[in-house]
Design a protein around this motif. Structure first.
Motif, PDB file in Angstrom:
ATOM      1  N   ILE A  93      41.943  18.246  38.833  1.00 63.71           N
ATOM      2  CA  ILE A  93      41.120  19.231  39.800  1.00 63.71           C
ATOM      3  C   ILE A  93      39.665  18.496  39.739  1.00 63.71           C
ATOM      4  N   GLU A  94      39.349  18.413  41.309  1.00 62.02           N
ATOM      5  CA  GLU A  94      38.381  17.992  41.729  1.00 62.02           C
ATOM      6  C   GLU A  94      36.955  18.832  41.930  1.00 62.02           C
ATOM      7  N   ARG A  95      37.566  20.039  42.469  1.00 60.28           N
ATOM      8  CA  ARG A  95      36.298  21.112  42.595  1.00 60.28           C
ATOM      9  C   ARG A  95      37.078  22.501  42.292  1.00 60.28           C
ATOM     10  N   VAL A  96      36.131  23.229  41.850  1.00 57.67           N
ATOM     11  CA  VAL A  96      36.281  24.775  41.829  1.00 57.67           C
ATOM     12  C   VAL A  96      35.359  25.468  42.365  1.00 57.67           C
ATOM     13  N   GLU A  97      35.625  26.354  43.424  1.00 55.33           N
ATOM     14  CA  GLU A  97      34.661  27.256  44.072  1.00 55.33           C
ATOM     15  C   GLU A  97      34.836  28.578  43.814  1.00 55.33           C
ATOM     16  N   VAL A  98      33.730  29.462  43.460  1.00 58.01           N
ATOM     17  CA  VAL A  98      34.020  30.792  43.086  1.00 58.01           C
ATOM     18  C   VAL A  98      33.080  31.519  44.291  1.00 58.01           C
ATOM     19  N   PHE A  99      33.549  32.573  44.896  1.00 60.76           N
ATOM     20  CA  PHE A  99      33.125  33.398  45.829  1.00 60.76           C
ATOM     21  C   PHE A  99      33.212  34.768  45.711  1.00 60.76           C
ATOM     22  N   GLY A 100      32.080  35.599  45.869  1.00 58.59           N
ATOM     23  CA  GLY A 100      32.212  36.696  45.626  1.00 58.59           C
ATOM     24  C   GLY A 100      32.246  37.730  47.040  1.00 58.59           C
ATOM     25  N   VAL A 101      33.288  38.442  47.439  1.00 53.06           N
ATOM     26  CA  VAL A 101      33.365  38.810  48.856  1.00 53.06           C
ATOM     27  C   VAL A 101      33.130  40.541  48.717  1.00 53.06           C
ATOM     28  N   ALA A 102      32.835  41.185  49.612  1.00 52.02           N
ATOM     29  CA  ALA A 102      32.808  42.362  49.848  1.00 52.02           C
ATOM     30  C   ALA A 102      33.564  43.125  51.269  1.00 52.02           C
ATOM     31  N   ILE A 140      40.829  38.420  42.352  1.00 54.45           N
ATOM     32  CA  ILE A 140      41.016  39.650  41.380  1.00 54.45           C
ATOM     33  C   ILE A 140      39.953  40.801  42.090  1.00 54.45           C
ATOM     34  N   ASP A 141      40.439  41.821  41.846  1.00 50.13           N
ATOM     35  CA  ASP A 141      39.659  42.742  42.492  1.00 50.13           C
ATOM     36  C   ASP A 141      39.488  43.893  41.052  1.00 50.13           C
ATOM     37  N   PRO A 142      38.741  43.722  40.450  1.00 51.50           N
ATOM     38  CA  PRO A 142      38.519  44.797  39.325  1.00 51.50           C
ATOM     39  C   PRO A 142      38.224  46.151  39.890  1.00 51.50           C
ATOM     40  N   PRO A 149      36.862  50.327  38.918  1.00 49.65           N
ATOM     41  CA  PRO A 149      36.584  51.149  38.077  1.00 49.65           C
ATOM     42  C   PRO A 149      37.620  52.113  37.679  1.00 49.65           C
ATOM     43  N   GLY A 150      37.754  52.383  36.494  1.00 47.18           N
ATOM     44  CA  GLY A 150      38.943  53.453  35.817  1.00 47.18           C
ATOM     45  C   GLY A 150      40.060  52.556  35.724  1.00 47.18           C
ATOM     46  N   TYR A 151      40.284  51.293  36.057  1.00 47.20           N
ATOM     47  CA  TYR A 151      41.528  50.344  35.961  1.00 47.20           C
ATOM     48  C   TYR A 151      40.984  49.148  35.223  1.00 47.20           C
ATOM     49  N   SER A 152      39.980  48.902  35.319  1.00 48.00           N
ATOM     50  CA  SER A 152      39.261  47.647  34.560  1.00 48.00           C
ATOM     51  C   SER A 152      38.122  48.009  33.943  1.00 48.00           C
ATOM     52  N   THR A 153      37.795  47.452  32.688  1.00 45.99           N
ATOM     53  CA  THR A 153      36.489  47.766  32.044  1.00 45.99           C
ATOM     54  C   THR A 153      35.530  46.720  32.500  1.00 45.99           C
ATOM     55  N   GLU A 154      36.004  45.772  33.275  1.00 42.54           N
ATOM     56  CA  GLU A 154      35.050  44.490  33.780  1.00 42.54           C
ATOM     57  C   GLU A 154      34.692  44.924  34.908  1.00 42.54           C
ATOM     58  N   THR A 155      33.332  44.583  35.388  1.00 43.94           N
ATOM     59  CA  THR A 155      32.937  44.666  36.707  1.00 43.94           C
ATOM     60  C   THR A 155      32.956  43.515  37.449  1.00 43.94           C
ATOM     61  N   ILE A 156      32.907  43.658  38.999  1.00 44.20           N
ATOM     62  CA  ILE A 156      33.009  42.164  39.594  1.00 44.20           C
ATOM     63  C   ILE A 156      32.218  41.290  39.290  1.00 44.20           C
ATOM     64  N   GLU A 157      30.868  41.776  38.881  1.00 47.22           N
ATOM     65  CA  GLU A 157      29.754  41.006  38.437  1.00 47.22           C
ATOM     66  C   GLU A 157      29.944  40.306  37.327  1.00 47.22           C
ATOM     67  N   ASP A 158      30.790  40.993  36.346  1.00 52.93           N
ATOM     68  CA  ASP A 158      31.086  40.254  34.810  1.00 52.93           C
ATOM     69  C   ASP A 158      32.345  39.287  35.359  1.00 52.93           C
ATOM     70  N   SER A 159      33.086  39.605  36.032  1.00 49.47           N
ATOM     71  CA  SER A 159      34.020  38.627  36.469  1.00 49.47           C
ATOM     72  C   SER A 159      33.664  37.417  37.181  1.00 49.47           C
ATOM     73  N   LEU A 160      32.527  37.323  38.059  1.00 44.87           N
ATOM     74  CA  LEU A 160      32.026  36.549  38.783  1.00 44.87           C
ATOM     75  C   LEU A 160      31.162  35.521  37.762  1.00 44.87           C
TER      76      LEU A 160
END
Length: 90
Positions: free
Chosen positions: A19-28, A65-67, A69-80
């Protein structure tokens, strides 16, 4: 007459997959119409985390991932935060 490629050494393959690079993006992503309704809420925007992994040899991998509410206790902010702070650096 057939031509066969010489077998690659395992170490060469592993070097290309390192692995050379890991990029994480939040999208809406806006949802059309009245949005998406389920038993827990109505969403007009799908918030997701997208991860792109690049290997030394140029191979790419994508995941999301697409957390919800009601199905996941984790928010998108927690995941990111977990992806950026813990998993990507590892």
């Amino acid at each position: 007459m057939s031509v066969q490629a010489a077998p690659r050494r395992l170490s060469e393959t592993w070097l290309k997959l390192a692995i050379e690079r890991v990029e994480v993006f939040g999208v809406a992503v806006p949802l059309v119409g009245g949005g998406f309704k389920n038993a827990h809420s109505t969403k007009t925007v799908q918030k997701s985390a997208v991860v792109r992994v690049t290997a030394a040899g140029g191979a790419l991998g994508l995941g999301n991932i697409d957390p919800s509410p009601g199905y996941s206790t984790e928010t998108i902010e927690d995941s990111l935060a977990a992806l950026r702070g813990k998993l990507a650096p590892a």
